[in-house]
Scaffold this motif. Structure first.
Motif, PDB file in Angstrom:
ATOM      1  N   LEU A 128     -33.878   2.066  83.161  1.00  0.00           N
ATOM      2  CA  LEU A 128     -33.596   0.659  82.892  1.00  0.00           C
ATOM      3  C   LEU A 128     -34.752   0.092  82.082  1.00  0.00           C
ATOM      4  CD1 LEU A 128     -31.994  -1.947  83.277  1.00  0.00           C
ATOM      5  CD2 LEU A 128     -33.246  -2.307  85.419  1.00  0.00           C
ATOM      6  N   GLN A 129     -34.463  -0.341  80.858  1.00  0.00           N
ATOM      7  CA  GLN A 129     -35.482  -0.928  79.995  1.00  0.00           C
ATOM      8  C   GLN A 129     -35.623  -2.411  80.370  1.00  0.00           C
ATOM      9  OE1 GLN A 129     -35.204   0.985  75.771  1.00  0.00           O
ATOM     10  NE2 GLN A 129     -33.089   0.740  76.488  1.00  0.00           N
ATOM     11  N   VAL A 130     -36.690  -2.715  81.078  1.00  0.00           N
ATOM     12  CA  VAL A 130     -36.823  -4.031  81.703  1.00  0.00           C
ATOM     13  C   VAL A 130     -37.146  -5.164  80.723  1.00  0.00           C
ATOM     14  CG1 VAL A 130     -37.435  -3.095  83.955  1.00  0.00           C
ATOM     15  CG2 VAL A 130     -39.240  -3.503  82.267  1.00  0.00           C
ATOM     16  N   ASN A 131     -37.616  -4.841  79.524  1.00  0.00           N
ATOM     17  CA  ASN A 131     -38.023  -5.891  78.588  1.00  0.00           C
ATOM     18  C   ASN A 131     -37.015  -6.106  77.459  1.00  0.00           C
ATOM     19  OD1 ASN A 131     -40.567  -6.231  79.925  1.00  0.00           O
ATOM     20  ND2 ASN A 131     -41.289  -4.376  78.906  1.00  0.00           N
ATOM     21  N   GLU A 132     -35.877  -5.433  77.514  1.00  0.00           N
ATOM     22  CA  GLU A 132     -34.956  -5.464  76.387  1.00  0.00           C
ATOM     23  C   GLU A 132     -33.898  -6.559  76.473  1.00  0.00           C
ATOM     24  OE1 GLU A 132     -35.300  -3.644  73.656  1.00  0.00           O
ATOM     25  OE2 GLU A 132     -37.133  -2.851  74.532  1.00  0.00           O
ATOM     26  N   CYS A 133     -33.356  -6.824  77.661  1.00  0.00           N
ATOM     27  CA  CYS A 133     -32.298  -7.830  77.809  1.00  0.00           C
ATOM     28  C   CYS A 133     -32.888  -9.125  78.377  1.00  0.00           C
ATOM     29  CB  CYS A 133     -31.192  -7.312  78.728  1.00  0.00           C
ATOM     30  SG  CYS A 133     -29.875  -8.515  79.027  1.00  0.00           S
ATOM     31  N   SER A 134     -32.681 -10.227  77.658  1.00  0.00           N
ATOM     32  CA  SER A 134     -33.260 -11.512  78.066  1.00  0.00           C
ATOM     33  C   SER A 134     -32.361 -12.301  79.010  1.00  0.00           C
ATOM     34  CB  SER A 134     -33.551 -12.369  76.818  1.00  0.00           C
ATOM     35  OG  SER A 134     -32.360 -12.578  76.076  1.00  0.00           O
ATOM     36  N   LYS A 135     -31.181 -11.798  79.300  1.00  0.00           N
ATOM     37  CA  LYS A 135     -30.246 -12.508  80.175  1.00  0.00           C
ATOM     38  C   LYS A 135     -30.816 -12.580  81.594  1.00  0.00           C
ATOM     39  CE  LYS A 135     -25.979 -14.241  80.514  1.00  0.00           C
ATOM     40  NZ  LYS A 135     -25.454 -15.334  79.679  1.00  0.00           N
ATOM     41  N   PRO A 136     -30.930 -13.771  82.191  1.00  0.00           N
ATOM     42  CA  PRO A 136     -31.507 -13.898  83.547  1.00  0.00           C
ATOM     43  C   PRO A 136     -30.493 -13.563  84.643  1.00  0.00           C
ATOM     44  CG  PRO A 136     -30.896 -16.055  82.732  1.00  0.00           C
ATOM     45  CD  PRO A 136     -30.621 -15.090  81.604  1.00  0.00           C
ATOM     46  N   ASN A 137     -30.998 -13.362  85.846  1.00  0.00           N
ATOM     47  CA  ASN A 137     -30.161 -13.179  87.038  1.00  0.00           C
ATOM     48  C   ASN A 137     -29.136 -12.059  86.901  1.00  0.00           C
ATOM     49  OD1 ASN A 137     -31.435 -15.503  88.199  1.00  0.00           O
ATOM     50  ND2 ASN A 137     -30.048 -16.806  87.016  1.00  0.00           N
ATOM     51  N   LYS A 138     -29.584 -10.925  86.402  1.00  0.00           N
ATOM     52  CA  LYS A 138     -28.680  -9.785  86.258  1.00  0.00           C
ATOM     53  C   LYS A 138     -28.288  -9.240  87.634  1.00  0.00           C
ATOM     54  CE  LYS A 138     -31.393  -7.770  83.113  1.00  0.00           C
ATOM     55  NZ  LYS A 138     -32.098  -8.878  82.473  1.00  0.00           N
ATOM     56  N   THR A 139     -27.085  -8.699  87.718  1.00  0.00           N
ATOM     57  CA  THR A 139     -26.555  -8.177  88.973  1.00  0.00           C
ATOM     58  C   THR A 139     -26.490  -6.652  88.948  1.00  0.00           C
ATOM     59  OG1 THR A 139     -24.297  -8.390  88.125  1.00  0.00           O
ATOM     60  CG2 THR A 139     -25.198 -10.246  89.383  1.00  0.00           C
ATOM     61  N   LYS A 140     -26.300  -6.058  90.114  1.00  0.00           N
ATOM     62  CA  LYS A 140     -26.224  -4.609  90.205  1.00  0.00           C
ATOM     63  C   LYS A 140     -24.820  -4.116  89.866  1.00  0.00           C
ATOM     64  CE  LYS A 140     -29.998  -3.539  93.387  1.00  0.00           C
ATOM     65  NZ  LYS A 140     -30.378  -2.826  94.640  1.00  0.00           N
ATOM     66  N   VAL A 141     -24.771  -3.001  89.168  1.00  0.00           N
ATOM     67  CA  VAL A 141     -23.514  -2.389  88.780  1.00  0.00           C
ATOM     68  C   VAL A 141     -23.704  -0.880  88.767  1.00  0.00           C
ATOM     69  CG1 VAL A 141     -24.104  -2.557  86.323  1.00  0.00           C
ATOM     70  CG2 VAL A 141     -21.707  -2.355  87.000  1.00  0.00           C
ATOM     71  N   LYS A 142     -22.653  -0.134  89.062  1.00  0.00           N
ATOM     72  CA  LYS A 142     -22.765   1.323  89.039  1.00  0.00           C
ATOM     73  C   LYS A 142     -22.956   1.788  87.597  1.00  0.00           C
ATOM     74  CE  LYS A 142     -20.310   3.878  91.833  1.00  0.00           C
ATOM     75  NZ  LYS A 142     -19.224   4.677  92.462  1.00  0.00           N
ATOM     76  N   VAL A 143     -23.849   2.741  87.400  1.00  0.00           N
ATOM     77  CA  VAL A 143     -24.184   3.218  86.064  1.00  0.00           C
ATOM     78  C   VAL A 143     -22.941   3.678  85.307  1.00  0.00           C
ATOM     79  CG1 VAL A 143     -25.416   4.994  84.755  1.00  0.00           C
ATOM     80  CG2 VAL A 143     -26.563   3.828  86.658  1.00  0.00           C
ATOM     81  N   SER A 144     -22.092   4.462  85.952  1.00  0.00           N
ATOM     82  CA  SER A 144     -20.896   4.971  85.278  1.00  0.00           C
ATOM     83  C   SER A 144     -19.970   3.845  84.821  1.00  0.00           C
ATOM     84  CB  SER A 144     -20.134   5.929  86.197  1.00  0.00           C
ATOM     85  OG  SER A 144     -19.746   5.287  87.397  1.00  0.00           O
ATOM     86  N   LYS A 145     -19.838   2.807  85.643  1.00  0.00           N
ATOM     87  CA  LYS A 145     -18.997   1.669  85.287  1.00  0.00           C
ATOM     88  C   LYS A 145     -19.606   0.893  84.125  1.00  0.00           C
ATOM     89  CE  LYS A 145     -16.743  -2.463  87.148  1.00  0.00           C
ATOM     90  NZ  LYS A 145     -16.536  -3.315  88.345  1.00  0.00           N
ATOM     91  N   TRP A 146     -20.925   0.777  84.138  1.00  0.00           N
ATOM     92  CA  TRP A 146     -21.603   0.037  83.076  1.00  0.00           C
ATOM     93  C   TRP A 146     -21.422   0.729  81.728  1.00  0.00           C
ATOM     94  CZ3 TRP A 146     -23.215  -4.577  82.103  1.00  0.00           C
ATOM     95  CH2 TRP A 146     -24.077  -4.795  81.018  1.00  0.00           C
ATOM     96  N   ILE A 147     -21.552   2.057  81.697  1.00  0.00           N
ATOM     97  CA  ILE A 147     -21.448   2.799  80.436  1.00  0.00           C
ATOM     98  C   ILE A 147     -20.021   2.754  79.897  1.00  0.00           C
ATOM     99  CG2 ILE A 147     -21.716   5.078  79.356  1.00  0.00           C
ATOM    100  CD1 ILE A 147     -23.937   5.638  81.371  1.00  0.00           C
ATOM    101  N   ASP A 148     -19.027   2.793  80.793  1.00  0.00           N
ATOM    102  CA  ASP A 148     -17.642   2.555  80.404  1.00  0.00           C
ATOM    103  C   ASP A 148     -17.191   3.462  79.246  1.00  0.00           C
ATOM    104  OD1 ASP A 148     -15.123   1.332  80.247  1.00  0.00           O
ATOM    105  OD2 ASP A 148     -15.845  -0.165  78.806  1.00  0.00           O
ATOM    106  N   THR A 149     -17.309   4.764  79.465  1.00  0.00           N
ATOM    107  CA  THR A 149     -16.925   5.741  78.446  1.00  0.00           C
ATOM    108  C   THR A 149     -15.928   6.747  79.008  1.00  0.00           C
ATOM    109  OG1 THR A 149     -19.019   5.609  77.215  1.00  0.00           O
ATOM    110  CG2 THR A 149     -17.768   7.625  76.988  1.00  0.00           C
ATOM    111  N   PRO A 150     -14.810   6.970  78.327  1.00  0.00           N
ATOM    112  CA  PRO A 150     -13.853   7.982  78.787  1.00  0.00           C
ATOM    113  C   PRO A 150     -14.500   9.363  78.819  1.00  0.00           C
ATOM    114  CG  PRO A 150     -12.891   6.570  77.094  1.00  0.00           C
ATOM    115  CD  PRO A 150     -14.346   6.272  77.119  1.00  0.00           C
ATOM    116  N   ASP A 151     -14.052  10.217  79.755  1.00  0.00           N
ATOM    117  CA  ASP A 151     -14.575  11.587  79.859  1.00  0.00           C
ATOM    118  C   ASP A 151     -16.102  11.581  79.887  1.00  0.00           C
ATOM    119  OD1 ASP A 151     -11.986  12.738  79.753  1.00  0.00           O
ATOM    120  OD2 ASP A 151     -12.002  12.562  77.571  1.00  0.00           O
ATOM    121  N   LEU A 152     -16.653  10.828  80.826  1.00  0.00           N
ATOM    122  CA  LEU A 152     -18.093  10.583  80.839  1.00  0.00           C
ATOM    123  C   LEU A 152     -18.918  11.856  80.973  1.00  0.00           C
ATOM    124  CD1 LEU A 152     -20.313   8.580  80.598  1.00  0.00           C
ATOM    125  CD2 LEU A 152     -20.011   7.932  82.989  1.00  0.00           C
TER     126      LEU A 152
END
Length: 223
Positions: A128-152
């Motif tokens: 997780l690159q902690v300095n890249e996204c400026s959006k505050p109050n981020k929530t937890k999500v499963k890595v596979s769901k976040w990547i959202d790619t068929p045939d992962l």
């Protein structure tokens, strides 16, 4: 594109697998498009990215070069990257509302952001690159769901194969006699994996592995 920096400077110090939860959820990026601007030539595209763009936009690699992508040297290899436009250097696919117009077939780099990949011992893990996204109050999500790619799983194998193949290409170019030979190697890779279209009727990953085997034999024969 690799970054020469310490993990402690850019990450939370953890390695993530597909089933792990990571604090990357950003409420669908509502009201924010910061990561789609000012990226220069850093959004490097792999063969799958170009395949997805060409298939969904119904165009050829050459057509994308007109105003969607550009070519740059990446660690001595000529590779395509997403084009940034205007004074704000906005991604060419960012619409007037600040939303991604190709979200369903966006490139792999965009899919994992703000995650990154850490390569080690012929494989990789996510960070997780902690300095890249400026959006505050981020929530937890499963890595596979976040990547959202068929045939992962296949996708991960492809990403890994492509990364280490480029390493082999770079090593071959280091051994090359002169600039003419180095350019020939780079253009060969560009032609085989990008310019020559992958068939829509066949599985992309199968075609990629066939081309990869050919490329490895060709490079090994020369060096």
């Amino acid at each position: 594109m690799e970054r020469n920096c310490s993990l402690s400077d850019i990450s939370d110090g953890r390695f993530y697998e597909l089933n792990d939860m990571v604090k990357a959820g950003c409420d669908d990026c509502k009201g924010c498009s910061a990561c789609c601007q000012g990226m220069g030539s850093s959004l490097v595209l792999d063969p799958l990215d170009i395949y997805r763009l060409s298939e969904n936009l119904n165009c050829r690699f050459e057509d994308l070069l007109v105003d969607k992508i550009e070519l740059n040297l990446v660690d001595s290899v000529i590779l395509p990257n997403l084009r940034m436009t205007g004074e704000e250097e906005r991604c060419v696919f960012l619409n007037q509302e600040g939303r991604c117009s190709i979200h369903t077939f966006r490139p792999g780099f965009c899919r994992i952001f703000p995650l990154g990949r850490y390569y080690d011992e012929e494989s990789f893990k996510y960070i997780l690159q902690v300095n890249e996204c400026s959006k505050p109050n981020k929530t937890k999500v499963k890595v596979s769901k976040w990547i959202d790619t068929p045939d992962l799983k296949k996708n991960q194998e492809f990403v890994n194969q492509w990364h280490y193949f480029l390493k082999e290409v770079q090593a071959a170019m280091m051994k090359a006699e002169n600039e003419v030979v180095r350019k020939k190697i780079s253009m060969y890779v560009l032609q085989l994996f990008y310019v020559t279209a992958f068939l829509k009727e066949r599985d992309f990953y199968e075609q990629f592995e066939e081309r990869l085997a050919v490329a490895k034999r060709e490079i090994k024969a020369v060096f």
